[in-house]
Each structure stands twice: as structure tokens, then as C-alpha cells.
Design a protein around this motif. Structure first.
Motif, short mmCIF file in Angstrom:
data_model
loop_
_atom_site.label_atom_id
_atom_site.label_comp_id
_atom_site.label_asym_id
_atom_site.label_seq_id
_atom_site.Cartn_x
_atom_site.Cartn_y
_atom_site.Cartn_z
N LEU A 196 0.92 -1.08 0.14
CA LEU A 196 0.08 0.04 -0.09
C LEU A 196 1.00 1.24 -0.22
O LEU A 196 1.67 1.33 0.86
CB LEU A 196 -0.93 0.23 1.24
N THR A 197 0.91 2.09 -1.03
CA THR A 197 1.50 3.06 -1.19
C THR A 197 0.91 4.50 -1.11
O THR A 197 -0.33 4.56 -1.26
CB THR A 197 2.19 3.27 -2.39
N GLY A 198 1.62 5.69 -0.53
CA GLY A 198 0.99 6.95 -0.28
C GLY A 198 1.05 7.83 -1.64
O GLY A 198 1.99 7.17 -2.43
N ASP A 199 0.42 8.80 -1.62
CA ASP A 199 0.28 9.58 -2.86
C ASP A 199 1.31 10.66 -2.96
O ASP A 199 1.62 11.50 -3.66
CB ASP A 199 -0.93 10.35 -3.08
N GLY A 201 1.73 13.35 -1.47
CA GLY A 201 1.39 14.74 -1.42
C GLY A 201 0.63 15.10 -2.64
O GLY A 201 0.46 16.09 -2.97
N ASN A 202 0.62 13.97 -3.67
CA ASN A 202 -0.05 14.73 -4.85
C ASN A 202 -1.09 13.67 -5.30
O ASN A 202 -1.03 12.42 -5.84
CB ASN A 202 1.05 14.25 -5.81
N PRO A 203 -2.31 14.03 -5.17
CA PRO A 203 -3.61 13.07 -5.48
C PRO A 203 -3.38 12.81 -6.96
O PRO A 203 -4.27 11.99 -7.66
CB PRO A 203 -4.86 14.05 -5.06
N GLY A 204 -2.78 13.79 -7.75
CA GLY A 204 -2.93 13.48 -9.44
C GLY A 204 -2.24 12.11 -9.42
O GLY A 204 -2.55 11.47 -10.68
N ALA A 205 -1.06 12.00 -8.94
CA ALA A 205 -0.34 10.83 -9.13
C ALA A 205 -1.00 9.55 -8.70
O ALA A 205 -0.97 8.38 -9.24
CB ALA A 205 1.06 11.03 -8.37
N ALA A 206 -1.66 9.73 -7.48
CA ALA A 206 -2.44 8.53 -6.99
C ALA A 206 -3.57 7.99 -8.11
O ALA A 206 -3.75 6.89 -8.19
CB ALA A 206 -3.23 8.91 -5.83
N ALA A 207 -4.00 9.03 -8.95
CA ALA A 207 -4.81 8.64 -9.97
C ALA A 207 -4.21 8.28 -11.37
O ALA A 207 -5.07 7.47 -12.27
CB ALA A 207 -5.94 9.82 -10.23
N ASP A 208 -2.84 8.54 -11.64
CA ASP A 208 -2.27 8.26 -12.90
C ASP A 208 -1.88 6.57 -12.69
O ASP A 208 -1.03 6.14 -11.63
CB ASP A 208 -1.08 8.83 -12.63
N GLN A 209 -2.38 5.74 -13.69
CA GLN A 209 -1.90 4.44 -13.61
C GLN A 209 -0.64 4.23 -13.72
O GLN A 209 0.09 2.95 -13.69
CB GLN A 209 -2.83 3.87 -14.55
N GLY A 235 -5.76 5.59 -6.33
CA GLY A 235 -6.66 6.86 -5.54
C GLY A 235 -6.51 6.98 -4.06
O GLY A 235 -7.21 7.51 -3.27
N ILE A 236 -5.31 6.25 -3.58
CA ILE A 236 -5.12 6.41 -2.41
C ILE A 236 -4.47 7.50 -1.68
O ILE A 236 -3.39 8.04 -2.51
CB ILE A 236 -4.00 5.30 -1.97
#
Length: 374
Positions: A196-199, A201-209, A235-236
Motif C-alpha cells: 500500500l503506497t501513499g500519494d 502529497g500528490n492526488p494526481g499521481a494517485a489517480a495516474d495508472q 486513488g490512495i
């Protein structure tokens, strides 16, 4: 310390076969984030509150803690924690130092000399980075391999630490930043690991496959040079913990700008938001039980018990906050023998530390008070 076959998945299969959890959903009708604690009895535990034998009495020392639920003290920012199948030993990690210790509750030495260093890995502890989680090989008794989620100068990554102390990369290139570095690792089979990885601080990266940030990943045959991970969820936010159950469900927690969440991935790949907390209590590590999921809370300073309905597979009432302010900020959580939960505190940074923080405590999920290991 006597070490046997370990790793959280080995422990859950060996001593907590009754730790099961069902499908869950978010109930928006609840107005109060916490309700009175549910009555929970893990399989194999009598209806009365578990009362294991006390920890072996030690002579006084500089970190002696009067609380019988405390099994380790004076830890430098404790993060990942594990309980061993024998019920008297465990493992805990330190964020900033990169050290990993065995906890021997039966060692007759004074506080805190029952902590025995197992390994140390180089980490970048700036921001909220460092040594962030640990797990043991499912065949630890034979190979003595430790896996760790760490921050380096260039990335967050998963490494494997051999018996000689050498750390080899397993998964690299997880984005890092000043915040949002936290991650969690867990074996679900001898050849499969969840990450399980964190974002960062960048929610955009969390949505980027195309990014490893903000994901729930599955690694097959985790070893140096292993193949790319499979993305199970995106999206984490700030990663909390991941806690699979014996039915193949994967529960995981994270913190977003909107709310803290408990999510569930079922064996068919469907993701459900089991519950969310708009008041941001700081969800962290978790343990999946036979009819509950326990979530360590940092800001709420307690253990949230989410009651899972067996028939509907839903969480229909607000999780109960137990042990509030008893040990301060709780960080990681792991299943232990006799239905008990081992948890680490995170009071040295962001909390109000006592003279013996940070600590590892043993908790009864029935709410009858803290426990002590066998």
C-alpha cells in the motif's frame, strides 16, 4: 527470543483462523463518528475478557512502564509491529533510525534491555519518511528474511533484508515527498505480497495508472528483479494499513483531504468504501477479525472497532472508539495469539509522549481492557 515461522500471514493462519471479515459499505446516515463498543469475541476466545498470564517480571530500569499492557518501551518513533505465534515475542521498527528489534516479554533483563536489535537499514527520515513498515518472510524460520517499506534519498521502496543485514531492493521508484510517504506491506501467500503506497502529497499521481504513488499493489514472488507489480486499487491518499482476512478480502485504510477511509477489496476485485470519517481521526494500521475490523487511530488516540454484519457484509453502525487516550496516538496494529492485538504508539512526533514512549501495547478487542501476552 525464540523465533518460529512468522510474518503476519503465517501468524493469522496459525493462530487466528477465526479472523474473518465480510463485505462492507459506507452508511451515510450516521451522524456520530463513534458509538458504544460492540460486543466482539474472536473465535476460540471465551465470552469473558481474555486474561492471559502476565509478562515476566523484570527488575526496574530507565524505561520501566507501570502499565501491564505495555510490552516494549522507549522506542524511537515506533512504526511497524508484528506479533509472533508463540504469544510472548514480537517485532517492532523505528522510523528515524531504521532499526528493527525483537521484543522478548519473557526476558528477565531490566527495561528496556529485552529489546534485541535484529537489523538496521539506511533510510531518509526527513519529513514523514524513514522505516515505515515491516513484515517477515512466511518462511522466516528457515530463511530469516525481513521485508521493509522505507524512504531513501530518491524514492520510497520495498527492500528485503537478509540474515547478514544486507538490504536488497524488491520494488523501487515509489514517489517520495516531504509528506505522504507512509506505506504498508503484508504477505497474503508465500509468493504474494501486498504493498500500500501513499500519494506523496500528490492526488494526481494517485489517480495516474503510470505512477506507483497512491496504489494498492500486489507483488508476485517478491525478490530482487521480480516482475512489475499488479495495481489492485488507485486513488490512495496518505497510506494507513492493509489487513487481509482468511477469506481473501483485503481491507485497507488511507487519509484523504475529504475524509479518512476504510476500504475493502473483495476476492472478485470489487472495491467498496466500508466506512469513512470526515473528522479525520488519523486512520493507521488495521486488523481484520471474524466479524470486525480494528483500526488504529493517531489523531483520535484510540482503537476504532468496525462491526461487520455477517449476513449483509456491511458496516451499518459507526465504529466504536475504544481505549481513547489510554496510550495516546496509535500507529500500526497486528493480530496476536488469543485474539489479542499488538499495537505501536506514535507519540514522540505530533503527540504528548510519556517518559516511556514510544511503546508497544497488547490490546483486547473485546474492550475489557488491555491485555498481556502469554
Amino acid at each position: 527470543m525464540s523465533v518460529v515461522v512468522a510474518g503476519r500471514v503465517a501468524l493469522s493462519l496459525a493462530v487466528t483462523a477465526g479472523l474473518l471479515a465480510g463485505c462492507a459499505r459506507f452508511d451515510e446516515s450516521a451522524s456520530d463518528p463513534f458509538t458504544p463498543a460492540p460486543t466482539i469475541r474472536p473465535e476460540g476466545v471465551e465470552p469473558t475478557t481474555p486474561q492471559p498470564p502476565s509478562t515476566k517480571k523484570r527488575p526496574p530500569g530507565p524505561c520501566e512502564d507501570p502499565d501491564s499492557s505495555v510490552v516494549a518501551s522507549c522506542i524511537n518513533e515506533s512504526t511497524g509491529v508484528l506479533a509472533m505465534p508463540d504469544g510472548t515475542t514480537g517485532v517492532v521498527a523505528e522510523r528515524a533510525t531504521g532499526m528493527i528489534f525483537m521484543i522478548d516479554t519473557q526476558d528477565p533483563g531490566p527495561w528496556p534491555y529485552y529489546l534485541k536489535q535484529m537489523a538496521q537499514v539506511d533510510v531518509d527520515a526527513s519529513g514523514d519518511g524513514g522505516l515505515l513498515d515491516i513484515t517477515l518472510s512466511p518462511t522466516y524460520g528457515e530463511d530469516k528474511l525481513i521485508y521493509a517499506y522505507i524512504t531513501t534519498g530518491s524514492d520510497n521502496r520495498v527492500v528485503r533484508i537478509g540474515a547478514d543485514g544486507t538490504a536488497k531492493p524488491i520494488l523501487t521508484g515509489i514517489p517520495k515527498s516531504d509528506s505522504g510517504n507512509r506505506g504498508s506491506i503484508e504477505f497474503i501467500a508465500a509468493d504474494k505480497m501486498l504493498v500500500l503506497t501513499g500519494d506523496a502529497g500528490n492526488p494526481g499521481a494517485a489517480a495516474d495508472q503510470g505512477s506507483l504513488a497512491g496504489k494498492l499493489l500486489r507483488l508476485t514472488n517478491p525478490a530482487p528483479g521480480s516482475s512489475a507489480p499488479e495495481v489492485l486499487a488507485s486513488g490512495i491518499g496518505t497510506a494507513g494499513g492493509v489487513c487481509p482476512d482468511v477469506e481473501g478480502n483485503i481491507w485497507f485504510t488511507d487519509r484523504t483531504a475529504v475524509a479518512d477511509r476504510l476500504q475493502r477489496l473483495d476476492p472478485n476485485g470489487a472495491i467498496t468504501t466500508a466506512w469513512n470519517w470526515p473528522d479525520h481521526p488519523g486512520v493507521a494500521g488495521c486488523v481484520a477479525g471474524d466479524d470486525f475490523v480494528a483500526v488504529a487511530m493517531s489523531e483520535a488516540k484510540g482503537l476504532a472497532m468496525a462491526k461487520v454484519e455477517k449476513d449483509s457484509h456491511a458496516i451499518t453502525s459507526a465504529p466504536a472508539l475504544m481505549y481513547q487516550d489510554k496510550w495516546g496516538r496509535l500507529n500500526d496494529a497486528a493480530p496476536g495469539p488469543n485474539g489479542l492485538i499488538w499495537a505501536s504508539t506514535a507519540n514522540k512526533v505530533g503527540g504528548q509522549p510519556t517518559p516511556t514512549d514510544d511503546r508497544v501495547v497488547v490490546i483486547s478487542p473485546s474492550g475489557g481492557g488491555g491485555g498481556t501476552p502469554d
